[in-house]
Write a protein that holds these residues in place. Structure first.
Motif, mmCIF file in Angstrom:
data_model
loop_
_atom_site.group_PDB
_atom_site.id
_atom_site.type_symbol
_atom_site.label_atom_id
_atom_site.label_comp_id
_atom_site.label_asym_id
_atom_site.label_seq_id
_atom_site.Cartn_x
_atom_site.Cartn_y
_atom_site.Cartn_z
ATOM 1 N N LEU A 151 0.858 -1.186 0.000
ATOM 2 C CA LEU A 151 0.000 0.000 0.000
ATOM 3 C C LEU A 151 0.891 1.232 0.000
ATOM 4 N N ASP A 152 0.560 2.195 -0.854
ATOM 5 C CA ASP A 152 1.326 3.441 -0.896
ATOM 6 C C ASP A 152 1.093 4.256 0.370
ATOM 7 N N ALA A 153 2.107 5.020 0.744
ATOM 8 C CA ALA A 153 1.997 5.837 1.955
ATOM 9 C C ALA A 153 0.893 6.874 1.830
ATOM 10 N N GLY A 154 0.659 7.375 0.602
ATOM 11 C CA GLY A 154 -0.387 8.364 0.411
ATOM 12 C C GLY A 154 -1.784 7.805 0.585
ATOM 13 N N GLN A 155 -1.930 6.473 0.529
ATOM 14 C CA GLN A 155 -3.240 5.846 0.693
ATOM 15 C C GLN A 155 -3.526 5.451 2.134
ATOM 16 N N PHE A 156 -2.573 5.699 3.020
ATOM 17 C CA PHE A 156 -2.705 5.187 4.390
ATOM 18 C C PHE A 156 -3.956 5.705 5.079
ATOM 19 N N TRP A 157 -4.167 7.029 5.079
ATOM 20 C CA TRP A 157 -5.232 7.592 5.891
ATOM 21 C C TRP A 157 -6.618 7.247 5.365
ATOM 22 N N SER A 158 -6.774 7.205 4.065
ATOM 23 C CA SER A 158 -8.088 6.862 3.526
ATOM 24 C C SER A 158 -8.446 5.414 3.834
ATOM 25 N N VAL A 159 -7.482 4.507 3.661
ATOM 26 C CA VAL A 159 -7.736 3.093 3.963
ATOM 27 C C VAL A 159 -7.879 2.892 5.468
ATOM 28 N N TRP A 160 -7.041 3.586 6.250
ATOM 29 C CA TRP A 160 -7.116 3.463 7.710
ATOM 30 C C TRP A 160 -8.474 3.925 8.222
ATOM 31 N N LEU A 161 -8.971 5.042 7.680
ATOM 32 C CA LEU A 161 -10.272 5.551 8.112
ATOM 33 C C LEU A 161 -11.389 4.575 7.761
ATOM 34 N N ALA A 162 -11.335 4.002 6.552
ATOM 35 C CA ALA A 162 -12.361 3.038 6.154
ATOM 36 C C ALA A 162 -12.305 1.790 7.036
ATOM 37 N N TRP A 163 -11.102 1.341 7.377
ATOM 38 C CA TRP A 163 -10.942 0.164 8.240
ATOM 39 C C TRP A 163 -11.483 0.451 9.632
ATOM 40 N N TRP A 164 -11.122 1.628 10.175
ATOM 41 C CA TRP A 164 -11.551 1.982 11.532
ATOM 42 C C TRP A 164 -13.071 2.120 11.619
ATOM 43 N N VAL A 165 -13.676 2.777 10.639
ATOM 44 C CA VAL A 165 -15.121 2.946 10.646
ATOM 45 C C VAL A 165 -15.817 1.600 10.500
ATOM 46 N N GLY A 166 -15.288 0.711 9.647
ATOM 47 C CA GLY A 166 -15.887 -0.612 9.487
ATOM 48 C C GLY A 166 -15.870 -1.408 10.781
ATOM 49 N N ASP A 167 -14.743 -1.396 11.496
ATOM 50 C CA ASP A 167 -14.675 -2.094 12.785
ATOM 51 C C ASP A 167 -15.616 -1.472 13.802
ATOM 52 N N THR A 168 -15.664 -0.141 13.832
ATOM 53 C CA THR A 168 -16.535 0.549 14.792
ATOM 54 C C THR A 168 -18.000 0.244 14.525
ATOM 55 N N MET A 169 -18.398 0.249 13.264
ATOM 56 C CA MET A 169 -19.790 -0.060 12.922
ATOM 57 C C MET A 169 -20.138 -1.498 13.307
ATOM 58 N N GLY A 170 -19.180 -2.400 13.190
ATOM 59 C CA GLY A 170 -19.435 -3.774 13.629
ATOM 60 C C GLY A 170 -19.747 -3.842 15.112
ATOM 61 N N VAL A 171 -19.022 -3.042 15.910
ATOM 62 C CA VAL A 171 -19.276 -3.026 17.353
ATOM 63 C C VAL A 171 -20.617 -2.381 17.669
ATOM 64 N N LEU A 172 -20.911 -1.265 17.032
ATOM 65 C CA LEU A 172 -22.121 -0.508 17.369
ATOM 66 C C LEU A 172 -23.392 -1.190 16.885
ATOM 67 N N LEU A 173 -23.323 -1.942 15.794
ATOM 68 C CA LEU A 173 -24.523 -2.553 15.243
ATOM 69 C C LEU A 173 -24.703 -4.008 15.645
#
Length: 345
Positions: A151-173
């Protein structure tokens, strides 16, 4: 005596092992279901809602922290079903295991109740179990891919945010719904309540697809249904409604239909995350608030009933403390009330 201790330990170990294997199986099945709703962000496949994190947190809260090997095994099986596991996969497995463990320990530290019967329980699940703890899993999942060059360094934050939100939604729902099913906290419904539940179910089945799949983007129609479910059926009704809306919205985002028509990949992910987060927070916090208020009202009514009984006995010239079922508190000699002759004039 030693034989008894060894037997108890062996039974406990066998019980924990079976529970861990069951958790691993549920984690794997939830992971395969979650992959059905995957999206591509910056050329990387992510899931807007990752149900295994909800399964993991609920399992740790219900069965205890000793079933964590089942989470690690389930995470490894999900990765193995997609690709050949590399060394970086071990870091991802460790993060996927550490994040639910951290969530469980933090929730226990603040006195979290499994029935989520207080507003503080809902807030703890959102901020400690979801937003806070899932930072570990997102970082451990994306950082190794950057280090390995996948993964390119420039893609880190967009992928990280999508990963974090996906895990969080799994917990909340997913976690609240599993806790409700485990505790059997759905309650009994009377005839009128059954009719209302059927009406709510029909409204959800008819209006949610209309709101999600309509090209005019009428996602706001979902929230009155969530409020209705939370006010009348608390956690069980609101979380089922929110989960159904989230799954259908994810399907619309994958196919770029309805509210997600003619949007770019980042716009689709942003809109989907905002909707899922708003629906989950509305359902979880409102239902926990209603449950807490109802419990407070029942306790006040019970106290008023007991006070009325005491007043009735006092009016009849009876001592409520001497009635059957009531005990007279013992009074020590140094705290006994003074007699008439000992009182100052």
């Amino acid at each position: 005596m030693a034989v008894v201790v060894v037997t108890r330990r062996s039974r406990w170990s066998l019980e924990v092992t079976l529970k861990a294997l069951a958790v691993a199986a549920c984690y794997y099945v939830a992971g395969r279901l979650g992959l059905l709703g995957q999206l591509v962000v910056e050329g990387v496949v992510v899931t807007p809602m990752w149900p295994p994190t909800g399964v993991a947190v609920a399992s740790l809260l219900v069965f205890g922290v000793w079933v964590w090997p089942g989470i690690a095994l389930g995470s490894l099986l999900v990765i193995a079903s997609l690709t050949t596991p590399q060394i970086t996969a071990l870091v991802t497995v460790a993060g996927s295991t550490a994040a639910p463990l951290c969530a469980c320990l933090l929730l226990r530290r603040v006195g979290f109740r499994l029935d989520i019967s207080r507003l503080r329980d809902g807030l703890a699940l959102v901020f400690l179990g979801g937003f806070g703890s899932m930072l570990i899993g997102a970082t451990a999942g994306v950082a190794p891919q950057v280090w390995s060059g996948e993964l390119d360094a420039g893609q880190f934050w967009s992928v990280w945010l999508a990963w974090w939100v996906g895990d969080t939604m799994g917990v909340l729902l997913v976690t609240p719904l599993l806790l409700v099913l485990f505790l059997g906290a759905t309650g009994r419904l009377s005839g009128r309540r059954w009719k209302e539940a059927v009406c709510l179910g029909l409204a959800v089945v008819l209006l949610v697809p209309l709101a999600v799949l309509s090209p005019t983007s009428m996602l706001f129609l979902v929230f009155p249904l969530l409020i209705w479910a939370a006010l009348r059926f608390q956690l069980a009704g609101s979380m089922l409604c929110a989960l159904f809306a989230s799954v259908l919205t994810t399907f619309a985002a994958n196919t770029q239909r309805g509210a997600f028509l003619d949007l770019s990949g980042l716009e689709v992910m942003a809109k989907l995350h905002v909707f899922n987060g708003s629906a989950a927070l509305t359902a979880l916090l409102l239902s926990s608030m209603v449950t807490e208020q109802r419990a407070t009202r029942r306790s006040v009514q019970r106290a008023c009933t007991e006070l009325g009984e005491v007043l009735e006995h006092l009016a009849a010239g009876e001592n409520p403390l001497e009635l059957p079922g009531r005990s007279t508190p013992a009074v020590s000699d140094d705290k006994a009330p003074p007699s008439a002759r000992d009182r100052p004039v």
